[in-house]
Motif scaffolding. Structure first.
Motif, PDB file in Angstrom:
ATOM      1  N   THR A 126      52.632  53.264  73.003  1.00  0.00           N
ATOM      2  CA  THR A 126      53.955  53.345  72.394  1.00  0.00           C
ATOM      3  C   THR A 126      54.670  52.009  72.599  1.00  0.00           C
ATOM      4  OG1 THR A 126      54.069  55.719  72.759  1.00  0.00           O
ATOM      5  CG2 THR A 126      56.148  54.587  72.389  1.00  0.00           C
ATOM      6  N   ASP A 168      53.188  65.384  67.416  1.00  0.00           N
ATOM      7  CA  ASP A 168      54.627  65.315  67.657  1.00  0.00           C
ATOM      8  C   ASP A 168      54.945  64.861  69.085  1.00  0.00           C
ATOM      9  OD1 ASP A 168      57.333  65.535  67.358  1.00  0.00           O
ATOM     10  OD2 ASP A 168      57.384  67.730  67.340  1.00  0.00           O
ATOM     11  N   HIS A 173      54.991  59.531  66.721  1.00  0.00           N
ATOM     12  CA  HIS A 173      56.190  59.052  66.028  1.00  0.00           C
ATOM     13  C   HIS A 173      56.050  57.568  65.690  1.00  0.00           C
ATOM     14  CE1 HIS A 173      58.495  62.412  68.399  1.00  0.00           C
ATOM     15  NE2 HIS A 173      57.598  62.904  67.543  1.00  0.00           N
ATOM     16  N   ASP A 174      55.501  56.804  66.651  1.00  0.00           N
ATOM     17  CA  ASP A 174      55.264  55.378  66.420  1.00  0.00           C
ATOM     18  C   ASP A 174      54.293  55.172  65.256  1.00  0.00           C
ATOM     19  OD1 ASP A 174      56.899  54.095  68.195  1.00  0.00           O
ATOM     20  OD2 ASP A 174      55.304  53.228  69.412  1.00  0.00           O
ATOM     21  N   GLU A 176      53.525  57.280  62.764  1.00  0.00           N
ATOM     22  CA  GLU A 176      54.163  57.701  61.519  1.00  0.00           C
ATOM     23  C   GLU A 176      55.148  56.641  61.027  1.00  0.00           C
ATOM     24  OE1 GLU A 176      56.200  61.864  60.547  1.00  0.00           O
ATOM     25  OE2 GLU A 176      57.536  60.532  61.690  1.00  0.00           O
ATOM     26  N   GLY A 177      56.026  56.202  61.930  1.00  0.00           N
ATOM     27  CA  GLY A 177      57.029  55.208  61.545  1.00  0.00           C
ATOM     28  C   GLY A 177      56.404  53.894  61.125  1.00  0.00           C
ATOM     29  N   ARG A 195      54.673  66.869  61.381  1.00  0.00           N
ATOM     30  CA  ARG A 195      54.336  66.617  62.781  1.00  0.00           C
ATOM     31  C   ARG A 195      53.868  67.947  63.386  1.00  0.00           C
ATOM     32  NH1 ARG A 195      59.663  63.108  64.806  1.00  0.00           N
ATOM     33  NH2 ARG A 195      59.219  61.214  63.575  1.00  0.00           N
TER      34      ARG A 195
END
Length: 392
Positions: A126, A168, A173-174, A176-177, A195
């Protein structure tokens, strides 16, 4: 004469104390998920650490290297933090290292900062992790380094509409973004996203939801361990044909175990990663050969290379400091360090203490009857884009 003798004896005592200190072993505390769902990634990383020490010796700058291993049992930030505190206070470790999982790593980052202990992150990816402690260096990668690159590349390759599905938690999140940012900034459209729980055992419903939207491509992120094979099985069972719907992901999706589970259904899956045992270089062939010989034919993977390069950084930093283990000196020694790794040329960004590396685009092909990740494109010297934006 008595005053002079006292001075000589004092100097001699100081010399003996300094010499004794220099001969004390350097203790490295390894905090990893040696049991539970993520035990295999930890084993692969630890195997590379052991192999590095076997090849390079267990003494650096005149001091013996000793390891103390601690098991978090999985995602357990409170446990990881307690283990780090015990390692520092009770076991008197000089360096903290390992770290498979992001939540655990973030928790230990606070301990590293407070105790001023050098910390080497060998996997957790991350982006924000290295901001938690000024004494932390990472030898793995950040997820945005891979996924933003993949998003940009996907659009350039002709894909215009994608669906994203990720675990999730922080790395998901990293991922996906990063992918969505790279893809949309290049001109692409995200037609949907989902997610799912980190420890999800069945992905069938999620895959079906993506399939119903009929996107040109599906981008997937799940952590290493048991999950890639499970989602690969769901993709195959739900009839996702990679000739019609491109399946994109990070390299965990097509690691050895996942490809074996999927069989020919894995053909054509496109992934982005910074290491695979099939990487074609003389150094990597030697690394793979030694790893195979040591561990019963098992191939090194992304966790292995993080451990290998993490040990290289620790050894070289200790050589620069002459065996001194204070965090300030070791971080200064690590900043800007460059070396040739089995995965290609890498360096440590002196500003962010993150790795700078080549990013490879791979496709699962059948080579000599084997399903392999075959590199066919790359982007060189990629820095973490997340931290680059933080500076703006």
């Amino acid at each position: 004469m008595s005053t002079r003798s006292a001075a000589i004896l004092g100097a001699l005592a100081l010399s003996i104390t300094s010499s004794a200190s220099a001969q004390q072993p350097i203790k490295i505390g390894l905090i990893m998920s040696y049991s539970g769902q993520f035990a295999d990634p930890a084993a692969q990383m630890d195997n590379a650490i052991k192999l590095y020490v076997k090849q390079k010796g267990d003494t650096v700058a005149g001091r013996k290297i000793e390891f103390i291993r601690k098991d978090t049992g999985g995602i357990a930030p409170d446990v990881a933090k307690r283990l780090a505190q015990e390692l520092i206070v009770r076991d008197k470790v000089d360096i903290l290292a390992g770290f498979v999982l992001t939540p655990n790593t973030l928790a230990v980052g606070d301990v590293s900062a407070e105790a001023k202990k050098f910390m080497v992150v060998m996997n957790a990816a991350t982006a924000i992790i290295t901001t938690k402690s000024p004494y932390m260096v990472r030898t793995s990668r950040t997820i945005p380094q891979l996924t933003e690159t993949m998003g940009t590349w996907a659009y350039k390759s002709g894909i215009r509409k994608t669906y994203t599905m990720v675990s999730d938690y922080g790395p998901g999140h990293d991922a996906e973004g990063g992918f969505q940012r790279g893809f949309k900034e290049a001109g692409g459209e995200i037609v949907g996203s989902v997610r799912f729980p980190v420890a999800n055992p069945d992905f069938s419903a999620f895959v079906q939801r993506a399939k119903d939207l009929n996107p040109e491509a599906i981008f997937v992120f799940v952590p290493g361990g048991t999950q890639p094979a499970a989602i690969g099985k769901a993709l195959a069972e739900r009839g996702i044909d990679t000739k019609k719907t491109k399946v994109l992901g990070m390299g965990e999706l097509t690691e050895d175990e996942a490809r074996r589970t999927m069989g020919d259904a894995s053909l054509g899956i496109l992934t982005v990663y910074d290491y695979d045992h099939n990487h074609q270089s003389a150094m990597n062939r030697e690394f793979v050969k030694a790893f195979n010989a040591e561990y019963g034919g098992r191939n090194p993977n992304i966790y292995s290379i993080g451990g290998w390069d993490g040990m290289h950084l620790i050894y070289e930093a200790l050589k620069k400091t002459g065996g001194k283990t204070d965090a300030e000196a070791l971080v200064a020694a690590a900043k800007g360090m460059k070396w040739e790794s089995p995965r290609g040329p890498i360096s440590i960004d002196p500003e962010t203490r993150d790795i700078v590396l080549n990013v490879y685009i791979r496709r699962v092909d059948k080579v000599g009857g084997q399903l392999l990740n075959v590199e066919f494109d790359k982007v060189e010297n990629v820095k973490d884009p997340f931290k680059a934006r933080m500076k703006k």
